[in-house]
Design a protein around this motif. Structure first.
Motif, PDB file in Angstrom:
ATOM      1  N   SER A   1       0.800  -1.213  -0.018  1.00 53.70           N
ATOM      2  CA  SER A   1       0.071  -0.047  -0.065  1.00 53.70           C
ATOM      3  C   SER A   1       0.736   1.265   0.093  1.00 53.70           C
ATOM      4  N   ALA A   2       0.393   2.429  -0.611  1.00 48.32           N
ATOM      5  CA  ALA A   2       1.092   3.618  -0.465  1.00 48.32           C
ATOM      6  C   ALA A   2       0.080   4.545   0.383  1.00 48.32           C
ATOM      7  N   SER A   3      -0.681   3.990   1.271  1.00 47.70           N
ATOM      8  CA  SER A   3      -1.516   4.708   2.074  1.00 47.70           C
ATOM      9  C   SER A   3      -2.446   5.823   1.708  1.00 47.70           C
ATOM     10  N   HIS A   4      -2.361   7.216   1.620  1.00 46.20           N
ATOM     11  CA  HIS A   4      -3.014   8.180   1.158  1.00 46.20           C
ATOM     12  C   HIS A   4      -2.317   8.616  -0.169  1.00 46.20           C
ATOM     13  N   ASN A   5      -1.339   8.195  -0.683  1.00 42.05           N
ATOM     14  CA  ASN A   5      -0.695   8.691  -2.012  1.00 42.05           C
ATOM     15  C   ASN A   5      -1.640   8.346  -3.058  1.00 42.05           C
ATOM     16  N   PRO A   6      -1.334   9.011  -4.381  1.00 46.67           N
ATOM     17  CA  PRO A   6      -2.296   8.809  -5.276  1.00 46.67           C
ATOM     18  C   PRO A   6      -1.956   7.370  -5.930  1.00 46.67           C
ATOM     19  N   VAL A   7      -2.863   6.911  -6.968  1.00 45.63           N
ATOM     20  CA  VAL A   7      -2.817   5.472  -7.382  1.00 45.63           C
ATOM     21  C   VAL A   7      -1.590   5.025  -7.816  1.00 45.63           C
ATOM     22  N   GLN A   8      -0.784   5.961  -8.584  1.00 49.43           N
ATOM     23  CA  GLN A   8       0.411   5.547  -9.563  1.00 49.43           C
ATOM     24  C   GLN A   8       1.435   4.998  -8.581  1.00 49.43           C
ATOM     25  N   ASP A   9       1.400   5.467  -7.171  1.00 42.84           N
ATOM     26  CA  ASP A   9       2.362   5.052  -6.054  1.00 42.84           C
ATOM     27  C   ASP A   9       1.970   3.793  -5.487  1.00 42.84           C
TER      28      ASP A   9
ATOM     29  N   ASN B   1     -11.575   7.316   6.158  1.00 37.35           N
ATOM     30  CA  ASN B   1     -10.221   6.684   6.237  1.00 37.35           C
ATOM     31  C   ASN B   1      -9.545   7.261   5.084  1.00 37.35           C
ATOM     32  N   ASP B   2      -7.942   6.753   5.131  1.00 37.45           N
ATOM     33  CA  ASP B   2      -7.318   6.876   3.943  1.00 37.45           C
ATOM     34  C   ASP B   2      -7.340   5.434   3.385  1.00 37.45           C
ATOM     35  N   GLY B   3      -6.234   5.370   2.214  1.00 36.75           N
ATOM     36  CA  GLY B   3      -6.339   4.441   1.387  1.00 36.75           C
ATOM     37  C   GLY B   3      -6.146   3.040   2.235  1.00 36.75           C
ATOM     38  N   ASP B   4      -5.181   2.828   3.260  1.00 35.02           N
ATOM     39  CA  ASP B   4      -4.926   1.607   3.860  1.00 35.02           C
ATOM     40  C   ASP B   4      -5.479   1.745   5.064  1.00 35.02           C
ATOM     41  N   ALA B   5      -6.291   2.743   5.518  1.00 34.92           N
ATOM     42  CA  ALA B   5      -7.106   2.893   6.758  1.00 34.92           C
ATOM     43  C   ALA B   5      -6.423   2.757   7.913  1.00 34.92           C
TER      44      ALA B   5
END
Length: 445
Positions: free
Chosen positions: A98-106, A238-242
């Motif tokens: 996961s790249a957490s709150h980063n954009p999808v390309q990361d 939450n963010d991308g990985d919560a």
């Protein structure tokens, strides 16, 4: 830190910097290093919803299995859920893609130890050395000695049951939940509903590329409007990985990590449940937090930015609650890392127990004006050590005196330098922050 591992694992643009080949080698090296303490490692692997996760997961699993370790695959699950399962499944380690709150390309690869904590620096450095120097000291197993992939089909249920066990009923509360189209898109609404809350879900339809896109903890604007529209008691994002949480009160106002920590710390202190009557925060926490907690007799331990440093200080001091303004909050009595859903439940439990609007609970802290500007740079270290930048920062410090503060620090996950100025007058703070930013940008040319 070294050349691969940052403050939150290995990060980069997927398929460009963080390639399948690198993921494969990290899997091999990680399993080999861990096998010194666990002769036949079993490694939990989970991911968020970004499209590159499948590619990196396949490569990482292949690397792990190629040196004789087994993979316990949990698929899409929040980072703190993977930390939890690493402990409860008696695994040798856990890995989050996961790249957490980063954009999808990361994307990113982060290891947990068998205890659910982030790997110590020494082990990360050992893994890194093997990868960077292309060393392969491990034997190559064949036949029945090759590792296998074991599907953990009830991973979500195990994590949901754990979360539910930390609070009582939330019946009677109406909540808008924003899952950021990320790892908690299923478990977030489900745990809230099973605890009796009325849930209006947002951003719970991931398509591989919409993670963190105009939603989640870094983009709460839609959530703010939805809370008012639905006349909800609270909004949660939450963010991308919560692993982080940002909340919204019934009026649509943001409740960041500082407010959440104040609300929870004061509630715990009132019940005699705040360990050591202490809390751990970072240098980025608002001065208003210090005032609110010190007035209540709560000791504050300060550390540098990064949840790993918060965790280290929690373990050093015996405190059990700590976190960051960004919403990474650790309840060490329950989990070994920041947990956005756990934090949401603890916050809602206080709301339910005290029977007051969340805006009233947040009013226990008065925020001082704070201006934060992110500056994109090529070399964070070079910018931080630039004498003209340092000189300007000292000028701002002298001007503010004891009426405020300035903090310039590199991002741990992106090519950014963050400039934060705090004090009494917002317009003045903006001008001061901009004066530092201009020097950083000038020196970049």
């Amino acid at each position: 830190m070294g050349k691969l591992f940052g403050t939150d694992g290995v990060r980069g643009i997927a398929n460009q910097e963080l390639t399948p080949n690198l993921a494969f080698r990290l899997g091999q090296a990680g399993a080999y290093v861990l096998s010194k303490e666990h002769p036949h490692p079993r490694i939990v692997i989970g991911k968020d919803t970004r499209i590159s996760g499948d590619m990196l997961e396949a490569a990482l699993m292949a690397g792990i299995c190629s040196v004789g370790a087994d993979v316990l695959r949990v698929s899409v699950l929040p980072t703190p859920g993977i930390a939890y399962l690493t402990r409860t499944l008696d695994a040798s380690a856990g890995v989050v893609i996961s790249a957490s709150h980063n954009p999808v390309q990361d994307n990113g690869i982060k290891f947990f130890s068998s205890t659910g904590y982030k790997l110590p620096d020494t082990l990360e450095e050992e893994i890194e050395e093997l990868v960077l120097n292309n060393q392969r000291p491990w034997s190559i197993p064949t036949g029945g000695e090759v590792g296998r992939v074991i599907e953990i089909t009830d991973a979500e249920r195990q994590y949901i049951d754990f979360l539910k066990g930390t609070v009582g009923s939330l019946e009677g509360l109406k909540v808008v939940y924003d899952g950021s189209n990320g790892a908690a898109y299923r478990v977030g609404p489900q745990v809230l509903q099973e605890l009796g809350a009325e849930v209006i879900p947002l951003a719970v339809s991931p398509d591989g590329v919409n993670i963190n896109a105009g939603c989640g903890s870094t983009h709460p604007e839609v959530l703010q409007r939805a809370v008012i529209e639905h006349q909800a008691d609270i909004g949660l994002a939450n963010d991308g990985d919560a692993d982080r949480l940002i909340a919204v009160d019934e009026k649509g106002e943001i409740i960041d990590g500082d407010f959440i920590m104040v609300i929870c710390a004061l509630a715990l202190k009132a019940k005699g449940g705040l360990a050591k009557d202490s809390i751990v925060v970072t240098v980025m926490s608002n001065l208003g937090l210090y005032i609110a907690l010190k007035d209540a007799g709560i000791k504050i331990h300060e550390t540098q930015v990064g949840d790993r440093y918060v965790m280290e200080e929690l373990l050093n001091t015996g405190a059990k609650l700590g976190g960051e303004q960004s919403g990474h909050i650790i309840f060490l009595d329950y989990n070994t890392t920041g947990d956005g859903l756990l934090t949401a439940l603890q916050l809602m439990a206080v709301l339910k127990e005290q029977g007051k609007p969340i805006s009233k609970l947040a009013a226990q802290m008065q925020r001082l004006p704070q201006v934060l500007i992110n500056v994109k740079v090529k070399d964070k270290k070079k910018s931080m050590e630039n004498p003209y930048v340092l000189q300007k920062v000292e000028e701002v410090k002298r001007f503010l005196g004891d009426r405020g503060r300035v903090l310039v620090r590199p991002s741990g996950t992106e090519s950014l330098v963050r400039v934060m100025v705090e004090g009494q007058d917002h317009d003045q703070l903006t001008r001061l922050a901009q004066s530092v930013v201009e020097i950083i940008k000038r020196e970049e040319r």
